[in-house]
Design a protein around this motif. Sequence first.
Motif, mmCIF file in Angstrom:
data_model
loop_
_atom_site.group_PDB
_atom_site.id
_atom_site.type_symbol
_atom_site.label_atom_id
_atom_site.label_comp_id
_atom_site.label_asym_id
_atom_site.label_seq_id
_atom_site.Cartn_x
_atom_site.Cartn_y
_atom_site.Cartn_z
ATOM 1 N N GLY A 316 16.949 12.311 54.537
ATOM 2 C CA GLY A 316 17.748 11.476 54.969
ATOM 3 C C GLY A 316 18.933 11.614 55.433
ATOM 4 O O GLY A 316 19.119 10.735 57.073
ATOM 5 N N LEU A 317 19.848 12.824 55.608
ATOM 6 C CA LEU A 317 20.600 13.188 56.503
ATOM 7 C C LEU A 317 20.114 13.370 57.789
ATOM 8 O O LEU A 317 21.389 12.408 59.051
ATOM 9 C CB LEU A 317 21.223 14.607 55.551
ATOM 10 C CG LEU A 317 22.504 13.563 54.794
ATOM 11 C CD1 LEU A 317 23.896 12.570 55.564
ATOM 12 C CD2 LEU A 317 22.444 12.682 54.079
ATOM 13 N N SER A 318 18.812 13.789 57.931
ATOM 14 C CA SER A 318 18.730 14.799 59.122
ATOM 15 C C SER A 318 18.470 12.650 60.199
ATOM 16 O O SER A 318 18.687 12.907 61.340
ATOM 17 C CB SER A 318 17.247 15.200 59.119
ATOM 18 O OG SER A 318 16.536 15.459 60.574
ATOM 19 N N PHE A 319 17.728 12.295 59.522
ATOM 20 C CA PHE A 319 17.723 10.893 59.885
ATOM 21 C C PHE A 319 18.503 10.151 61.063
ATOM 22 O O PHE A 319 18.898 9.492 61.402
ATOM 23 C CB PHE A 319 16.453 9.978 58.707
ATOM 24 C CG PHE A 319 16.556 8.289 59.711
ATOM 25 C CD1 PHE A 319 16.293 8.421 61.129
ATOM 26 C CD2 PHE A 319 17.888 7.489 58.885
ATOM 27 C CE1 PHE A 319 15.893 6.192 60.803
ATOM 28 C CE2 PHE A 319 17.509 6.381 59.094
ATOM 29 C CZ PHE A 319 16.416 5.695 60.191
ATOM 30 N N VAL A 320 19.531 10.146 59.428
ATOM 31 C CA VAL A 320 20.587 9.533 60.143
ATOM 32 C C VAL A 320 22.093 10.384 61.162
ATOM 33 O O VAL A 320 22.382 9.971 62.143
ATOM 34 C CB VAL A 320 22.004 9.239 58.366
ATOM 35 C CG1 VAL A 320 23.124 8.824 59.397
ATOM 36 C CG2 VAL A 320 20.913 7.879 57.336
ATOM 37 N N THR A 321 21.868 11.277 60.767
ATOM 38 C CA THR A 321 22.603 11.996 61.970
ATOM 39 C C THR A 321 22.448 12.107 63.167
ATOM 40 O O THR A 321 23.123 12.081 64.348
ATOM 41 C CB THR A 321 22.410 13.453 61.811
ATOM 42 O OG1 THR A 321 23.084 14.086 60.283
ATOM 43 C CG2 THR A 321 23.460 14.610 62.592
ATOM 44 N N ALA A 322 20.401 11.888 63.485
ATOM 45 C CA ALA A 322 19.807 11.871 65.035
ATOM 46 C C ALA A 322 20.879 10.349 65.155
ATOM 47 O O ALA A 322 20.722 10.430 66.792
ATOM 48 C CB ALA A 322 18.553 12.007 64.477
ATOM 49 N N LEU A 337 25.610 21.203 71.143
ATOM 50 C CA LEU A 337 25.757 20.311 69.836
ATOM 51 C C LEU A 337 24.645 21.118 69.405
ATOM 52 O O LEU A 337 24.060 21.319 68.517
ATOM 53 C CB LEU A 337 24.605 18.964 70.968
ATOM 54 C CG LEU A 337 26.610 18.415 71.178
ATOM 55 C CD1 LEU A 337 26.308 16.986 71.697
ATOM 56 C CD2 LEU A 337 27.609 17.820 70.533
ATOM 57 N N LEU A 338 23.141 21.321 70.535
ATOM 58 C CA LEU A 338 22.135 22.142 69.880
ATOM 59 C C LEU A 338 21.968 23.465 69.151
ATOM 60 O O LEU A 338 21.768 23.908 67.417
ATOM 61 C CB LEU A 338 20.810 22.338 70.512
ATOM 62 C CG LEU A 338 20.324 23.271 70.153
ATOM 63 C CD1 LEU A 338 18.967 23.244 69.142
ATOM 64 C CD2 LEU A 338 18.379 23.785 71.684
ATOM 65 N N GLY A 339 23.088 24.134 69.428
ATOM 66 C CA GLY A 339 23.278 25.242 68.436
ATOM 67 C C GLY A 339 24.278 24.823 67.805
ATOM 68 O O GLY A 339 24.066 25.504 66.689
ATOM 69 N N GLY A 374 23.112 19.221 60.130
ATOM 70 C CA GLY A 374 22.774 19.877 61.463
ATOM 71 C C GLY A 374 21.234 19.352 62.126
ATOM 72 O O GLY A 374 21.257 20.254 63.052
ATOM 73 N N SER A 375 19.556 19.636 60.855
ATOM 74 C CA SER A 375 18.720 19.270 61.425
ATOM 75 C C SER A 375 18.413 17.844 61.795
ATOM 76 O O SER A 375 18.216 18.323 62.914
ATOM 77 C CB SER A 375 17.698 19.295 60.207
ATOM 78 O OG SER A 375 15.930 19.042 60.911
ATOM 79 N N GLY A 376 19.277 16.749 61.854
ATOM 80 C CA GLY A 376 19.296 15.884 62.357
ATOM 81 C C GLY A 376 19.873 15.351 64.210
ATOM 82 O O GLY A 376 19.606 15.253 64.894
ATOM 83 N N LEU A 377 20.860 16.481 63.712
ATOM 84 C CA LEU A 377 21.827 17.208 65.627
ATOM 85 C C LEU A 377 20.756 17.978 66.294
ATOM 86 O O LEU A 377 20.333 17.576 67.583
ATOM 87 C CB LEU A 377 22.399 17.720 64.981
ATOM 88 C CG LEU A 377 24.211 17.328 65.967
ATOM 89 C CD1 LEU A 377 24.343 16.241 67.117
ATOM 90 C CD2 LEU A 377 25.192 18.359 66.210
ATOM 91 N N ALA A 378 19.825 18.860 65.890
ATOM 92 C CA ALA A 378 19.106 19.670 66.572
ATOM 93 C C ALA A 378 18.318 18.911 67.486
ATOM 94 O O ALA A 378 17.480 18.889 68.329
ATOM 95 C CB ALA A 378 18.842 20.391 65.402
#
Length: 460
Positions: A316-322, A337-339, A374-378
Amino acid sequence: MTTLATPRAGQRTPGSTAALAVPAAATLLALMNYTAPMATLTETSHGLAAGGTARIWLMSSISLGLAAALLAIGSLADDHGRRRVFTGGAVALAVSSVVCAVAPTAPVFVAGRIVQGAASAALLATGLGIIAATFGAGPRRARATGIWGAMLGLGIALGPIASAGLTAAGNWRAWYWVAAAGSVALGVAARSLAESRADRPRGLDLPGLATMSLGIAALVAAITWGRVGWTRPGVLALFAAAAVLLAAFTAIEARRREPMLDLGLLRRRAFLLSISGALVTGLAVIGVMSYFATVLTLVLGLSTIASALVLAIWSGLSFVTALQARRMPARLPAGRLLGAGLALSAVGEFAMIGLTPDAHWWRFAPGLALSGAGSGLANAMLARVAVDSVPADRASMGSGANNTARYLGASVGVAVVGAIATGSGDAPSALAHGTNVAMLVSAVVALLGAALAAALATGR
């Protein structure tokens, strides 16, 4: 360039709403379907009378179809029409979902899941290619690819919850009927998409397509089967076949005037960033998180639905961050940003070390939240780099190469994490210790990936 004109920054392209909404919905469905068996493996295995080896294939067979087909389908879509291939993928996913829903035995179900993987590859590779063809480089593409990347996290979050809920309400087969209905809806919705393809098709590279697809399939099959014994003759034969086929693919592509995969792209730092970042994401993030919900059930005694809801903190945090990644300052390169995303995932995984049979689920919430962000940003940055790192008319191929690396890494990650976690035995305390070691290894790999991404982003 493609036959669909590239818009100027800030200009709204006709049909752009559908060009974002339909691929995003397809990605959501594909990832929900990819993760659905995580929460219902016990029920599925019982319903199909699957043994230990068959259980591994019930979980991993879709990865074989995905990894083997992504690059080839992406290249075909660029040359022969992205909407056409997307629609074909929706039809194939509908048919294969019905096969899974009515499967009488484990081999039939596994075959259906492999086809589901290939069909999902068509949706993922062409969907991102359609977005790239519709939205020109700039803020609007960054927003669109961020939304597409967010669907990865949302699909991972909702898949286990939906399948567990449907199983509790009726039967484990219910999810596959839902997936079939959703696929039919996608096929209908695809009629609203504009067709796009390369102005100058490269032709069908049959030798390259065959050697690459078969080579990747052999490699993923070897990794999957290897979980029951890495020195088995069949496993070693598959690894050898993969090496020969992939070497042949490289030789074929190096000699072709217009190859399916231009090996010259490997000299581009941006393309290397796309491939390596996706590989590390699959290996160090998806691998361990795919296993974590099962561990919560086996070690802490949580129900399958409760385990899926805990894992949803991460996804869920991955979704929101992306979704919010488009708000990052434009001056920050996607590679950096990927790093940062991979580094944040590593910090979260370090924070999750310490699993014991008497631990409480909330002990892992901070680490899951950090790793999810971190996963969402990546994911958002990988989607952007995948299409920006290749020529405009090869966007689906770029997406296919990126996602091939992601799911190949995930296959290796799941196999390695499973081997480490169960290395000391299946008792809750032993499994907890093994999981802590696997989490540590994953965190270190994610940190190394972050350093590599930073080096590729800043180098020349």
